[in-house]
Scaffold this active site. Sequence first.
Site, PDB file in Angstrom:
ATOM      1  CG  ASN A 107      50.823 -82.759  -8.617  1.00  0.00           C
ATOM      2  OD1 ASN A 107      51.919 -82.848  -9.159  1.00  0.00           O
ATOM      3  ND2 ASN A 107      50.325 -81.599  -8.209  1.00  0.00           N
ATOM      4  CD1 TRP A 108      54.004 -88.917  -7.789  1.00  0.00           C
ATOM      5  CD2 TRP A 108      55.741 -89.300  -9.162  1.00  0.00           C
ATOM      6  NE1 TRP A 108      54.064 -90.269  -8.031  1.00  0.00           N
ATOM      7  CE2 TRP A 108      55.120 -90.533  -8.864  1.00  0.00           C
ATOM      8  CE3 TRP A 108      56.843 -89.294 -10.009  1.00  0.00           C
ATOM      9  CZ2 TRP A 108      55.583 -91.741  -9.386  1.00  0.00           C
ATOM     10  CZ3 TRP A 108      57.301 -90.496 -10.531  1.00  0.00           C
ATOM     11  CH2 TRP A 108      56.679 -91.703 -10.217  1.00  0.00           C
ATOM     12  CE  LYS A 109      51.408 -81.125  -4.738  1.00  0.00           C
ATOM     13  NZ  LYS A 109      50.861 -80.388  -3.600  1.00  0.00           N
ATOM     14  CG  HIS A 164      48.875 -77.480  -8.483  1.00  0.00           C
ATOM     15  ND1 HIS A 164      49.371 -76.875  -7.351  1.00  0.00           N
ATOM     16  CD2 HIS A 164      48.381 -78.682  -8.090  1.00  0.00           C
ATOM     17  CE1 HIS A 164      49.181 -77.691  -6.316  1.00  0.00           C
ATOM     18  NE2 HIS A 164      48.584 -78.786  -6.741  1.00  0.00           N
ATOM     19  CD  GLU A 168      51.926 -77.099  -4.750  1.00  0.00           C
ATOM     20  OE1 GLU A 168      52.591 -77.720  -5.599  1.00  0.00           O
ATOM     21  OE2 GLU A 168      51.367 -77.653  -3.774  1.00  0.00           O
ATOM     22  CD  GLU A 212      44.659 -80.007  -6.158  1.00  0.00           C
ATOM     23  OE1 GLU A 212      44.910 -81.178  -5.871  1.00  0.00           O
ATOM     24  OE2 GLU A 212      45.537 -79.187  -6.472  1.00  0.00           O
ATOM     25  N   GLY A 255      48.429 -80.305   1.319  1.00  0.00           N
ATOM     26  CA  GLY A 255      49.643 -80.604   2.070  1.00  0.00           C
ATOM     27  C   GLY A 255      49.558 -80.230   3.538  1.00  0.00           C
ATOM     28  CB  SER A 261      44.853 -83.566   3.128  1.00  0.00           C
ATOM     29  OG  SER A 261      45.792 -82.533   3.325  1.00  0.00           O
ATOM     30  N   GLY A 312      48.605 -85.445  -3.870  1.00  0.00           N
ATOM     31  CA  GLY A 312      50.021 -85.129  -3.734  1.00  0.00           C
ATOM     32  C   GLY A 312      50.730 -86.179  -2.900  1.00  0.00           C
ATOM     33  N   GLY A 313      50.896 -85.899  -1.612  1.00  0.00           N
ATOM     34  CA  GLY A 313      51.687 -86.736  -0.710  1.00  0.00           C
ATOM     35  C   GLY A 313      51.413 -88.234  -0.803  1.00  0.00           C
TER      36      GLY A 313
HETATM   37  O1  13P Z   1      48.152 -80.363  -4.437  1.00  0.00           O
HETATM   38  C1  13P Z   1      47.695 -81.486  -4.371  1.00  0.00           C
HETATM   39  C2  13P Z   1      47.550 -82.315  -5.587  1.00  0.00           C
HETATM   40  O2  13P Z   1      47.711 -81.543  -6.723  1.00  0.00           O
HETATM   41  C3  13P Z   1      47.275 -82.066  -3.072  1.00  0.00           C
HETATM   42  O3  13P Z   1      48.405 -82.381  -2.350  1.00  0.00           O
HETATM   43  P1  13P Z   1      48.258 -83.262  -1.014  1.00  0.00           P
HETATM   44  O4  13P Z   1      47.514 -84.509  -1.390  1.00  0.00           O
HETATM   45  O5  13P Z   1      49.678 -83.535  -0.587  1.00  0.00           O
HETATM   46  O6  13P Z   1      47.494 -82.413  -0.033  1.00  0.00           O
END
Ligand code: 13P
Length: 250
Positions: free
Chosen positions: A9-11, A94, A96, A166, A172, A212, A233-234
Amino acid sequence: MRKPIIAGNWKMHKTRDEALQFIYAVNQNVQSDEVIDTVVCAPDVLLRCLVKRQGDYVRIGAQNMHFEEQGAFTGETSPIVLQDTGVKYVILGHSERRAMFNETDETVNKKALKAFEHELTPIVCVGEALEQRENGTTNEVVDAQVTKALNGLTNEQIKEVVIAYEPIWAIGTGKTATPEMANETCGYIRTVLEREYGKDVADAVRIQYGGSVKPHNIKELMSQEHIDGALVGGASLEPESFLALVNYNE
Ligand SMILES: O=C(CO)COP(=O)(O)O
């Protein structure tokens, strides 16, 4: 046996050039989709150029969509357009989007129903906040999120849905739920699926862990009984770390 599914998920990251560099570096080096499903969920404006260059085994996903097909919804993306673009997955709900953009269980449900009308596989995100984990309501929270999101889908559709567990406090932050903790809640989600839709459905649904996930912890997470994949994500932003994740079993 459930096929693993690892999704990045590149956000809100990457320019077009960066996205192209990434997809060229990655698409030659992923395993067959008979072994694992590899997905990259990118910002809308990058979807078409990624689909064009996705190679044989990478599939592209969006990070959200509207539940209506068209209309006066300034700034939103239609499921028709995602389908037409060749997108195969869409992340829904998600944390967010729930926290910052008024996403609710009801809108997630409308979107999940609509996704199937357009041959999009929903990746439905659920998970508790730190306060909920601490006051012992994690199971109640994910139970409500899962059952509301899937309301009205057929059992055959539910089997196709990917659920991403999640925990919000692990996103993050560098704080991963321990593999046992993640497995426990993913296992609880499976009991909810069995209670509502039967064992056949519960055994088929793929449940990802997200929060993470990194190259150093992917193997242990994936070795857990109820964890069938990861939403990342990251660590999905660089080809090296993404490849280390999707090739965790090599
Ligand atoms: O929100 C996430 C994937 O949708 C998780 O992000 P991280 O892997 O950066 O913690």
